[in-house]
Motif scaffolding. Structure first.
Motif, PDB file in Angstrom:
ATOM      1  N   THR A  93      61.879  22.963 -24.581  1.00  0.00           N
ATOM      2  CA  THR A  93      62.323  21.767 -23.866  1.00  0.00           C
ATOM      3  C   THR A  93      62.845  20.708 -24.842  1.00  0.00           C
ATOM      4  O   THR A  93      63.886  20.087 -24.600  1.00  0.00           O
ATOM      5  CB  THR A  93      61.173  21.178 -23.029  1.00  0.00           C
ATOM      6  OG1 THR A  93      60.738  22.173 -22.099  1.00  0.00           O
ATOM      7  CG2 THR A  93      61.594  19.933 -22.284  1.00  0.00           C
ATOM      8  N   LYS A 114      54.219  29.646 -22.139  1.00  0.00           N
ATOM      9  CA  LYS A 114      53.313  29.871 -23.269  1.00  0.00           C
ATOM     10  C   LYS A 114      52.908  31.333 -23.302  1.00  0.00           C
ATOM     11  O   LYS A 114      53.083  32.068 -22.335  1.00  0.00           O
ATOM     12  CB  LYS A 114      52.094  28.973 -23.164  1.00  0.00           C
ATOM     13  CG  LYS A 114      51.295  29.149 -21.889  1.00  0.00           C
ATOM     14  CD  LYS A 114      50.232  28.101 -21.780  1.00  0.00           C
ATOM     15  CE  LYS A 114      49.724  28.071 -20.337  1.00  0.00           C
ATOM     16  NZ  LYS A 114      49.048  26.850 -20.021  1.00  0.00           N
ATOM     17  N   ASN A 161      63.063  21.883 -17.816  1.00  0.00           N
ATOM     18  CA  ASN A 161      61.730  21.596 -18.326  1.00  0.00           C
ATOM     19  C   ASN A 161      60.953  22.902 -18.415  1.00  0.00           C
ATOM     20  O   ASN A 161      60.617  23.505 -17.402  1.00  0.00           O
ATOM     21  CB  ASN A 161      61.013  20.605 -17.415  1.00  0.00           C
ATOM     22  CG  ASN A 161      59.682  20.158 -17.982  1.00  0.00           C
ATOM     23  OD1 ASN A 161      59.177  20.731 -18.940  1.00  0.00           O
ATOM     24  ND2 ASN A 161      59.112  19.140 -17.386  1.00  0.00           N
ATOM     25  N   TYR A 162      60.687  23.309 -19.649  1.00  0.00           N
ATOM     26  CA  TYR A 162      60.003  24.581 -19.869  1.00  0.00           C
ATOM     27  C   TYR A 162      58.641  24.367 -20.511  1.00  0.00           C
ATOM     28  O   TYR A 162      58.126  25.231 -21.212  1.00  0.00           O
ATOM     29  CB  TYR A 162      60.864  25.481 -20.756  1.00  0.00           C
ATOM     30  CG  TYR A 162      62.240  25.710 -20.189  1.00  0.00           C
ATOM     31  CD1 TYR A 162      62.417  26.538 -19.092  1.00  0.00           C
ATOM     32  CD2 TYR A 162      63.357  25.076 -20.725  1.00  0.00           C
ATOM     33  CE1 TYR A 162      63.665  26.745 -18.545  1.00  0.00           C
ATOM     34  CE2 TYR A 162      64.615  25.276 -20.192  1.00  0.00           C
ATOM     35  CZ  TYR A 162      64.760  26.108 -19.105  1.00  0.00           C
ATOM     36  OH  TYR A 162      66.000  26.302 -18.567  1.00  0.00           O
ATOM     37  N   ASP A 163      58.024  23.196 -20.289  1.00  0.00           N
ATOM     38  CA  ASP A 163      56.757  22.861 -20.931  1.00  0.00           C
ATOM     39  C   ASP A 163      55.629  23.826 -20.572  1.00  0.00           C
ATOM     40  O   ASP A 163      54.676  23.974 -21.338  1.00  0.00           O
ATOM     41  CB  ASP A 163      56.329  21.435 -20.558  1.00  0.00           C
ATOM     42  CG  ASP A 163      57.204  20.389 -21.223  1.00  0.00           C
ATOM     43  OD1 ASP A 163      57.954  20.748 -22.156  1.00  0.00           O
ATOM     44  OD2 ASP A 163      57.142  19.215 -20.807  1.00  0.00           O
ATOM     45  N   ASN A 164      55.695  24.488 -19.435  1.00  0.00           N
ATOM     46  CA  ASN A 164      54.611  25.372 -18.999  1.00  0.00           C
ATOM     47  C   ASN A 164      54.700  26.776 -19.589  1.00  0.00           C
ATOM     48  O   ASN A 164      53.786  27.575 -19.391  1.00  0.00           O
ATOM     49  CB  ASN A 164      54.584  25.454 -17.475  1.00  0.00           C
ATOM     50  CG  ASN A 164      54.267  24.112 -16.845  1.00  0.00           C
ATOM     51  OD1 ASN A 164      53.553  23.295 -17.423  1.00  0.00           O
ATOM     52  ND2 ASN A 164      54.811  23.863 -15.667  1.00  0.00           N
ATOM     53  N   VAL A 219      57.195  23.867 -24.905  1.00  0.00           N
ATOM     54  CA  VAL A 219      57.326  22.470 -25.343  1.00  0.00           C
ATOM     55  C   VAL A 219      58.451  22.369 -26.370  1.00  0.00           C
ATOM     56  O   VAL A 219      59.287  21.466 -26.314  1.00  0.00           O
ATOM     57  CB  VAL A 219      55.989  21.968 -25.930  1.00  0.00           C
ATOM     58  CG1 VAL A 219      56.141  20.578 -26.519  1.00  0.00           C
ATOM     59  CG2 VAL A 219      54.898  21.984 -24.875  1.00  0.00           C
TER      60      VAL A 219
END
Length: 133
Positions: free
Chosen positions: A70, A55, A50-53, A67
């Protein structure tokens, strides 16, 4: 308007609607498999995918590329699961079934229509033929 009416009442439209509904249900099954089994296996080996953070910021504007990363990884994992667990076995099954069908008929020597191998008369041109052993 006539063309639109023809489109709506074609037989393929109903088959397409059924395929979409089945596809949506199958999507839920595949997503549950990936979330319930494949994702945790990957997390055991390489950490949480999970690489949503992630940026970066340019001139005060945030670009959350994590986002997309992921989603791309999730797509690749899902595509691999579908290929190995659905497409590959289904392809092999269809190949086996088609081999059995091929051995049942042969072309009529007179009209070249496919007829059963044990037939003594062609059902299309009614010519007498020799049965194939």
């Amino acid at each position: 308007m006539t063309g639109f009416k023809k489109f709506l009442f074609r037989g393929n439209l109903i088959e397409l609607a059924v395929a979409v509904v089945i596809g949506a249900a199958f999507t839920n099954v595949v997503n549950a498999l990936v979330r319930g089994f494949i994702g945790p296996l990957i997390a055991l080996v390489g950490g949480e995918p999970n690489y949503d953070n992630l940026k970066f910021t340019i001139a005060g504007t945030e670009f959350p590329y994590g986002v997309f990363l992921t989603a791309a990884i999730s797509f690749l994992i899902t595509a691999a699961v579908v290929y190995w667990l659905v497409v590959l076995p289904a392809t092999k099954l269809v190949e086996r079934m088609s081999r059995a069908e091929e051995a049942v008929e042969h072309p009529c020597p007179h009209c070249l229509s496919d007829i059963p191998k044990l037939a003594t008369r062609c059902r299309y041109c009614t010519a007498e033929v020799e049965p194939v052993a």
